[in-house]
Design a protein around this motif. Structure first.
Motif, PDB file in Angstrom:
ATOM      1  N   PHE A 150       4.221  12.857  -1.708  1.00  0.00           N
ATOM      2  CA  PHE A 150       5.054  11.708  -2.121  1.00  0.00           C
ATOM      3  C   PHE A 150       6.330  11.778  -1.133  1.00  0.00           C
ATOM      4  CE2 PHE A 150       8.921  10.666  -4.334  1.00  0.00           C
ATOM      5  CZ  PHE A 150       8.781   9.317  -4.601  1.00  0.00           C
ATOM      6  N   ILE A 151       6.735  12.728  -1.196  1.00  0.00           N
ATOM      7  CA  ILE A 151       8.137  13.005  -0.033  1.00  0.00           C
ATOM      8  C   ILE A 151       7.835  12.698   1.203  1.00  0.00           C
ATOM      9  CG2 ILE A 151       9.801  14.501   0.737  1.00  0.00           C
ATOM     10  CD1 ILE A 151      10.767  13.626  -1.681  1.00  0.00           C
ATOM     11  N   GLY A 152       6.888  13.222   1.590  1.00  0.00           N
ATOM     12  CA  GLY A 152       6.256  12.437   3.054  1.00  0.00           C
ATOM     13  C   GLY A 152       6.141  11.150   3.226  1.00  0.00           C
ATOM     14  N   LEU A 153       5.321  10.480   2.327  1.00  0.00           N
ATOM     15  CA  LEU A 153       5.352   9.115   2.267  1.00  0.00           C
ATOM     16  C   LEU A 153       6.595   8.428   2.238  1.00  0.00           C
ATOM     17  CD1 LEU A 153       2.162   8.403   0.100  1.00  0.00           C
ATOM     18  CD2 LEU A 153       2.470   7.846   2.568  1.00  0.00           C
ATOM     19  N   GLU A 154       7.765   8.822   1.488  1.00  0.00           N
ATOM     20  CA  GLU A 154       8.763   8.098   1.343  1.00  0.00           C
ATOM     21  C   GLU A 154       9.623   8.374   2.778  1.00  0.00           C
ATOM     22  OE1 GLU A 154      12.039   9.461  -1.518  1.00  0.00           O
ATOM     23  OE2 GLU A 154      11.115   7.627  -2.376  1.00  0.00           O
ATOM     24  N   VAL A 155       9.638   9.447   3.137  1.00  0.00           N
ATOM     25  CA  VAL A 155      10.309   9.729   4.411  1.00  0.00           C
ATOM     26  C   VAL A 155       9.821   8.783   5.373  1.00  0.00           C
ATOM     27  CG1 VAL A 155      10.881  11.401   6.079  1.00  0.00           C
ATOM     28  CG2 VAL A 155      10.938  12.214   3.864  1.00  0.00           C
ATOM     29  N   HIS A 156       8.298   8.745   5.548  1.00  0.00           N
ATOM     30  CA  HIS A 156       7.583   7.637   6.505  1.00  0.00           C
ATOM     31  C   HIS A 156       8.201   6.215   6.128  1.00  0.00           C
ATOM     32  CE1 HIS A 156       4.198   5.310   7.800  1.00  0.00           C
ATOM     33  NE2 HIS A 156       4.291   5.918   8.839  1.00  0.00           N
TER      34      HIS A 156
ATOM     35  N   PRO B   7       0.954  -1.187   0.057  1.00  0.00           N
ATOM     36  CA  PRO B   7       0.013   0.031   0.110  1.00  0.00           C
ATOM     37  C   PRO B   7       0.850   1.127   0.089  1.00  0.00           C
ATOM     38  CG  PRO B   7      -0.678  -1.520   1.731  1.00  0.00           C
ATOM     39  CD  PRO B   7       0.583  -2.120   1.080  1.00  0.00           C
ATOM     40  N   GLY B   8       1.949   1.328   0.714  1.00  0.00           N
ATOM     41  CA  GLY B   8       3.000   2.469   0.825  1.00  0.00           C
ATOM     42  C   GLY B   8       3.357   2.785  -0.344  1.00  0.00           C
ATOM     43  N   PHE B   9       3.905   1.697  -1.200  1.00  0.00           N
ATOM     44  CA  PHE B   9       4.807   2.352  -2.461  1.00  0.00           C
ATOM     45  C   PHE B   9       3.749   2.545  -3.418  1.00  0.00           C
ATOM     46  CE2 PHE B   9       5.711  -2.159  -3.068  1.00  0.00           C
ATOM     47  CZ  PHE B   9       5.027  -2.470  -4.210  1.00  0.00           C
ATOM     48  N   THR B  10       2.496   1.862  -3.397  1.00  0.00           N
ATOM     49  CA  THR B  10       1.397   2.067  -4.372  1.00  0.00           C
ATOM     50  C   THR B  10       1.075   3.623  -4.250  1.00  0.00           C
ATOM     51  OG1 THR B  10       0.765  -0.200  -4.159  1.00  0.00           O
ATOM     52  CG2 THR B  10      -1.029   1.260  -5.389  1.00  0.00           C
ATOM     53  N   LEU B  11       0.929   4.001  -3.227  1.00  0.00           N
ATOM     54  CA  LEU B  11       0.286   5.565  -2.932  1.00  0.00           C
ATOM     55  C   LEU B  11       1.433   6.378  -3.197  1.00  0.00           C
ATOM     56  CD1 LEU B  11      -2.597   6.466  -1.634  1.00  0.00           C
ATOM     57  CD2 LEU B  11      -1.521   6.485   0.535  1.00  0.00           C
ATOM     58  N   GLU B  12       2.649   6.223  -2.996  1.00  0.00           N
ATOM     59  CA  GLU B  12       3.531   6.917  -3.395  1.00  0.00           C
ATOM     60  C   GLU B  12       3.461   7.090  -5.101  1.00  0.00           C
ATOM     61  OE1 GLU B  12       7.825   5.989  -2.269  1.00  0.00           O
ATOM     62  OE2 GLU B  12       6.846   5.237  -0.336  1.00  0.00           O
ATOM     63  N   THR B  13       3.290   5.910  -5.672  1.00  0.00           N
ATOM     64  CA  THR B  13       3.271   6.100  -6.962  1.00  0.00           C
ATOM     65  C   THR B  13       2.041   6.921  -7.795  1.00  0.00           C
ATOM     66  OG1 THR B  13       4.347   3.785  -7.078  1.00  0.00           O
ATOM     67  CG2 THR B  13       3.270   4.399  -9.190  1.00  0.00           C
ATOM     68  N   PHE B  14       0.991   6.565  -6.922  1.00  0.00           N
ATOM     69  CA  PHE B  14      -0.226   7.412  -7.249  1.00  0.00           C
ATOM     70  C   PHE B  14      -0.036   8.963  -7.137  1.00  0.00           C
ATOM     71  CE2 PHE B  14      -3.937   9.582  -5.860  1.00  0.00           C
ATOM     72  CZ  PHE B  14      -4.790   9.576  -6.655  1.00  0.00           C
ATOM     73  N   PHE B  15       0.698   9.142  -6.057  1.00  0.00           N
ATOM     74  CA  PHE B  15       1.010  10.850  -5.653  1.00  0.00           C
ATOM     75  C   PHE B  15       1.844  11.562  -7.142  1.00  0.00           C
ATOM     76  CE2 PHE B  15      -0.541  10.442  -1.288  1.00  0.00           C
ATOM     77  CZ  PHE B  15      -1.556  11.201  -1.510  1.00  0.00           C
TER      78      PHE B  15
ATOM     79  N   ASP C   3       9.441  11.437 -12.698  1.00  0.00           N
ATOM     80  CA  ASP C   3       8.434  10.432 -12.842  1.00  0.00           C
ATOM     81  C   ASP C   3       8.830   9.072 -13.590  1.00  0.00           C
ATOM     82  OD1 ASP C   3       5.782  10.955 -11.871  1.00  0.00           O
ATOM     83  OD2 ASP C   3       4.977  10.282 -13.876  1.00  0.00           O
ATOM     84  N   VAL C   4       9.421   9.222 -14.789  1.00  0.00           N
ATOM     85  CA  VAL C   4      10.045   8.454 -15.629  1.00  0.00           C
ATOM     86  C   VAL C   4      10.783   7.242 -14.912  1.00  0.00           C
ATOM     87  CG1 VAL C   4      11.230   7.488 -17.605  1.00  0.00           C
ATOM     88  CG2 VAL C   4       9.783   9.461 -17.598  1.00  0.00           C
ATOM     89  N   VAL C   5      11.773   7.968 -14.028  1.00  0.00           N
ATOM     90  CA  VAL C   5      12.788   7.186 -13.185  1.00  0.00           C
ATOM     91  C   VAL C   5      12.096   6.429 -12.112  1.00  0.00           C
ATOM     92  CG1 VAL C   5      14.378   7.486 -11.683  1.00  0.00           C
ATOM     93  CG2 VAL C   5      14.725   8.847 -13.574  1.00  0.00           C
ATOM     94  N   TRP C   6      10.773   7.055 -11.556  1.00  0.00           N
ATOM     95  CA  TRP C   6      10.041   6.316 -10.642  1.00  0.00           C
ATOM     96  C   TRP C   6       9.323   5.377 -11.074  1.00  0.00           C
ATOM     97  CZ3 TRP C   6      10.129   5.985  -5.766  1.00  0.00           C
ATOM     98  CH2 TRP C   6       8.883   5.180  -4.881  1.00  0.00           C
ATOM     99  N   VAL C   7       9.149   5.239 -12.384  1.00  0.00           N
ATOM    100  CA  VAL C   7       8.294   4.193 -12.987  1.00  0.00           C
ATOM    101  C   VAL C   7       9.145   2.874 -13.058  1.00  0.00           C
ATOM    102  CG1 VAL C   7       7.588   3.044 -15.139  1.00  0.00           C
ATOM    103  CG2 VAL C   7       6.746   5.651 -14.358  1.00  0.00           C
ATOM    104  N   PHE C   8      10.624   3.143 -13.224  1.00  0.00           N
ATOM    105  CA  PHE C   8      11.387   2.059 -13.212  1.00  0.00           C
ATOM    106  C   PHE C   8      11.837   1.665 -11.770  1.00  0.00           C
ATOM    107  CE2 PHE C   8      12.215   3.570 -17.334  1.00  0.00           C
ATOM    108  CZ  PHE C   8      12.487   2.438 -18.112  1.00  0.00           C
ATOM    109  N   ILE C   9      11.936   2.693 -10.978  1.00  0.00           N
ATOM    110  CA  ILE C   9      12.182   2.280  -9.493  1.00  0.00           C
ATOM    111  C   ILE C   9      10.759   1.326  -8.822  1.00  0.00           C
ATOM    112  CG2 ILE C   9      12.053   3.145  -7.147  1.00  0.00           C
ATOM    113  CD1 ILE C   9      13.785   5.506  -8.051  1.00  0.00           C
ATOM    114  N   PHE C  10       9.735   1.907  -9.363  1.00  0.00           N
ATOM    115  CA  PHE C  10       8.620   1.150  -8.934  1.00  0.00           C
ATOM    116  C   PHE C  10       8.578  -0.466  -9.513  1.00  0.00           C
ATOM    117  CE2 PHE C  10       4.044  -0.463 -10.211  1.00  0.00           C
ATOM    118  CZ  PHE C  10       3.722  -0.333  -9.195  1.00  0.00           C
ATOM    119  N   THR C  11       9.159  -0.667 -10.752  1.00  0.00           N
ATOM    120  CA  THR C  11       9.153  -1.805 -11.564  1.00  0.00           C
ATOM    121  C   THR C  11      10.374  -2.704 -11.011  1.00  0.00           C
ATOM    122  OG1 THR C  11       8.294  -0.702 -13.397  1.00  0.00           O
ATOM    123  CG2 THR C  11       9.014  -2.886 -13.803  1.00  0.00           C
ATOM    124  N   VAL C  12      11.570  -1.967 -10.956  1.00  0.00           N
ATOM    125  CA  VAL C  12      12.634  -2.718 -10.788  1.00  0.00           C
ATOM    126  C   VAL C  12      13.036  -3.084  -9.251  1.00  0.00           C
ATOM    127  CG1 VAL C  12      15.207  -2.647 -11.153  1.00  0.00           C
ATOM    128  CG2 VAL C  12      13.717  -1.929 -12.971  1.00  0.00           C
TER     129      VAL C  12
END
Lengths: 657, 212
Positions: free
Chosen positions: B119-125, B74-82, B195-204
């Motif tokens: 996004f940053i808030g969730l990541e720090v969390h 749920p955490g990284f899904t929400l980050e991705t959404f934001f 955003d593109v970099v995040w898509v790769f982070i999300f996947t890889v």
């Protein structure tokens, strides 16, 4: 003296280490006092600040790069002489093992990062805007930042010698040796931070010159009209922007390991040291092409000018430059065939490495064919160019030998390798940079360097080179490994080592002649009143020497390659002289102190991280951020030179058409 | 010889043509856009090297926390959404800039910043939670590489937030000019890139870490 001070002196000033440190301390002190005194006595502080420190003029930035490169050539050369002195005789203890390690580390790092890089940047800056008919680079402010990052990084790196200790894990700094557990102390940190800072500047330069060349050419100058030095800058900048990020990551991760306790390259906790080696050479091999491609550009300009012929095979020259820059990216593993990656991987990299010989060979033949039946003038730039050809051919041939993976198991890290890369880097890069320096010196300063003294320098340096490095090929075959600080007397290496050291001394004499030549020529050098002392072919020679700070009063329209030569042939040179009615106000960037301050902030940050003073490190970074924000909010960073000022300048130069 | 453009950045023509988008009309500004594309190429390689390092040491957990044990769906899904939504609103801000609608431009930039902050808030969390569970970057090569790769992206986003805020202030103060238009365009390029970099982070990193 209080014991606190003595502890400090022992730990950071290294006063127990002997006369070399004391001598350097005294020399630094005297030079600093001398500079401060001279600037004060001659009332030059304001001049220094206004004309140099805050400048964004590409010509002045180029000159500053050149001065730094020559000083660093001296420092790196002094290191080399110390190394060769240590190796002159067996069982020598002129240097301790520890000092020997430090000196070969600083020699390599300085020669590549702080000598070769600023030397090519010097020529980029001085030559490219003039060759393409531009008034400055695309981002003059960023250009000044690049220079000051390099400058302060070089200061930081050199500071290590007298404050805290030099790095000693070699210029490649492989972990785990370079990790904290095996290499405590600030030396390695100096290496990492200095390279990081100068690397940022180099990336910015790569971006800057690509944008300059793609967007700021004079009207009519198509890509295939560009002079070959400009093309070589394109090729080198492409490699810079694709290779330097890998270095940035390699050393950033090693810095994290050392300062923040991560485990990228440690043996413990799953780290993988070979990852560093890969990342390092993903940058490291392209890096040698970054420095040699501009030298190829210099040779192309020099050969055409002094053979009084169009360059032979212009299109193939361009194609081979670009091909080298692409292949450069697929050869890195040839630096560690012995890693054990397997036959398939090694075969790929061996074949790719050999492929580099093809475009390079094309270039060598083109230079030779340009000279063929030309009316060759043996000037200093031409002498160095002619000396380059056989030297680089031999260096290239031994490179092909090294590229053969199975055979490399024999040569790997032996003196054969040392001889090879010195031959291509000195014979290719240093010869080229010196040729370029002699060639464009009148354009920078308005006078030529003395021919006679230059010839002495040339012969000493060249003969010294072969005496120094040819024996090292043999020593490599005889089993002598690199980075050994001394050797027993019964290895059969004594004579060849002694000869090699004598060669190094002869090269040093050559360098001294260059210094004398520069000093002598400042006063007695032949003045260049025409702006075209060599009977050149490209646009920079259509301008007076040195060029006014806006370069072109009126931007020329280019219709062909070698446009200045064409106009001279057709007797139409007057067309490039500006007419008073064509002159408009010229839009120029304002000077700024911020690039200098930003370099200073990076220096503070680097110094803080070197000594694990995190507060100081982050304070420095805060300074960097402050500079960035101030720049983001800046609007009045340009001005217009009024018409009457341009007209006056041009009239004084006798150029009004 | 023809009459020549007097600008430093004359380029081939020195002509300013009005059929180009506003941010490209002034050659002084459009050259900066090219420079920024080149910068993005270098930044892409920076991330490429970090990805390569991560992939090499992904399984080197040294008996410590693994990808599967620390990645919270749920955490990284929400980050991705934001972050992905913020890229869309960033695009809307560029559109508003092209339409000359200053009010909409400022608003969309503000929305983008708010989503970026979330996004940053969730990541720090997420990072604080990991560290509290003993998953620090000193623990293993895998965690070193994870925190460095994702943290480098996060610090890029933070820089982008400060930068976008500064851009917003300048648009609010100076309106839509060729200079501010270029600034809006470039900061959005940067934002989309992250955003593109995040898509790769999300996947890889995250998806593969949970699945493989």
């Amino acid at each position: 003296m209080p014991s606190g001070f003595m502890q400090f002196a022992d730990k950071y000033l290294m006063w127990k280490e002997g006369p070399m440190i004391w001598g350097s301390d005294v020399a630094i002190l005297l030079v600093s006092i001398g500079i401060v005194f001279a600037l004060t006595y001659f009332h030059k502080w304001k001049w220094l600040w206004r004309e140099w420190i805050t400048t964004v003029d590409h010509k002045k930035i180029g000159i500053m790069y050149l001065i730094c490169a020559l000083l660093m050539l001296f420092r790196g050369g002094a290191d080399a002489e110390l190394l060769r002195t240590q190796l002159a005789i067996p069982n020598n203890h002129f240097l301790s093992a520890e000092h020997y390690d430090q000196i070969f580390t600083t020699h390599g790092t300085i020669m590549i990062l702080f000598m070769a890089m600023p030397f090519i940047f010097a020529l980029f800056n001085i030559v490219v805007p003039l060759q393409i008919g531009a008034r400055d680079v695309a981002f003059p402010y960023l250009n000044a930042i690049s220079f000051w990052l390099f400058f302060f990084a070089a200061m930081l790196f050199n500071l290590s010698f007298v404050f805290g200790g030099s790095p000693d894990a070699s210029w490649v700094s492989y972990p785990p040796l370079s990790e904290l557990g095996f290499d405590p102390g600030p030396g390695e940190n100096y290496y990492l931070l200095a390279l990081q800072i100068t690397g940022i500047g180099s990336i910015a330069t790569g971006i800057n010159f690509l944008a300059t060349i793609f967007k700021m050419r004079a009207p009519g100058m198509k890509l295939m009209h560009m002079p070959l030095f400009t093309w070589s800058t394109v090729a080198a900048c492409v490699v810079i922007i694709f290779a330097f990020p890998a270095l940035a990551i390699a050393i950033a991760l090693l810095t994290l390991d050392r300062i923040f306790g991560t485990h990228f390259f440690t043996i413990l906790h799953g780290g993988n040291p070979m990852m560093f080696v890969n990342l390092f050479w993903v940058w490291g091999h392209p890096e040698v092409y970054i420095v040699v491609l501009p030298a190829f550009g210099v040779y192309s300009e020099v050969v055409a000018t002094f053979a009084r012929k169009r360059i032979f095979g212009y299109s193939s020259m361009v194609a081979s430059l670009m091909l080298i820059s692409v292949i450069s990216y697929f050869v890195w593993a040839h630096h560690f065939f012995t890693m054990g990656a397997g036959a398939d991987v090694n075969t790929f990299f061996a074949v790719a490495s050999m492929l580099v010989g093809i475009p390079t060979g094309v270039k060598v033949f083109n230079w030779l064919f340009t000279m063929y039946r030309g009316r060759i003038r043996m000037t200093l730039p031409m002498l160095w160019t002619i000396a380059f050809v056989p030297c680089f051919a031999i260096g290239g041939a031994t490179g092909i030998m090294l590229a053969a993976a199975p055979a490399d198991y024999q040569y790997h890290n032996s003196y054969f390798l040392i001889a090879h890369f010195h031959q291509v880097l000195i014979g290719g890069v240093v010869f080229g940079m010196l040729a370029g320096m002699y060639y464009w010196w009148p354009k920078m300063f308005g006078f030529k360097l003395d021919e006679r003294l230059g010839r002495w320098a040339f012969w000493f340096f060249n003969i010294g080179f072969y005496v120094c490095f040819m024996p090292q090929y043999a020593l490599g075959f005889m089993g002598m490994q690199r980075r050994m600080y001394t050797y027993p007397a019964d290895m059969g290496w004594n004579t060849l080592n002694l000869i090699s050291t004598i060669g190094a001394y002869i090269m040093a004499i050559g360098f001294v002649f260059i210094v004398i030549q520069v000093l002598y020529s400042v006063k007695y050098g032949e003045r260049d009143l025409t702006g075209d002392p060599w009977d050149g072919r490209t646009l920079e020679w259509s301008l007076p020497s040195p060029a006014p700070h806006y370069n072109f009063a009126v931007i020329p329209t280019v219709t062909s390659r070698d446009v200045w030569w064409e106009l001279k042939e057709q007797g139409r040179t007057d067309e490039l002289k500006p007419k008073a009615e064509d002159i408009k106000p010229i839009h120029m960037p304002k000077n700024s102190a911020r690039p200098f301050l930003m370099g200073l902030a990076f220096f503070v940050a680097g110094f803080g991280f070197v000594f694990d003073l995190l507060w100081l490190g982050f304070l420095g970074l805060a300074g960097v951020v402050a500079c960035l924000i101030a720049r983001a909010l800046e609007y009045n960073d340009d001005y217009h030179i009024p018409v009457h000022e341009v007209v006056e300048t041009e009239a004084t130069l006798g150029r009004l058409g | 010889m023809m009459a020549m453009p007097d600008a430093m950045y004359g380029g081939h023509s020195g002509v300013t043509s009005s059929d180009k988008p506003l941010e490209y009309r002034d050659p002084n500004q459009s050259v900066k856009i090219l420079g920024f594309w080149l910068f993005l190429a270098t930044d892409m390689l920076l991330f490429g090297c970090l990805f390569a390092t991560y992939l090499v040491v992904r399984t080197h957990t040294d008996g410590g926390p693994t990808a599967r044990s620390i990645f919270d769906i749920p955490g990284f899904t929400l980050e991705t959404f934001f972050l992905l939504t913020s890229s869309f609103t960033g695009g809307l801000s560029t559109l508003a800039m092209r339409n000359g609608n200053k009010k909409a431009l400022v608003s969309w930039l503000a929305v983008t910043i708010a989503l970026g902050l979330a996004f940053i808030g969730l990541e720090v969390h997420e990072f604080i939670g990991d560290v509290a569970a003993g998953a620090t970057w000193e623990r293993s090569a895998f965690l070193s590489a994870f925190f460095t790769l994702v943290g480098t992206h996060g610090s890029h986003v933070t820089v982008g937030l400060v930068w976008m805020f500064l851009t917003l202030l300048q648009v609010a103060k100076r309106g839509i000019t060729p200079i501010t238009a270029r600034k809006v365009f470039v900061v959005n390029l940067y934002w989309h890139f992250l955003d593109v970099v995040w898509v790769f982070i999300f996947t890889v990193v995250y998806l593969s870490g949970r699945v493989m």
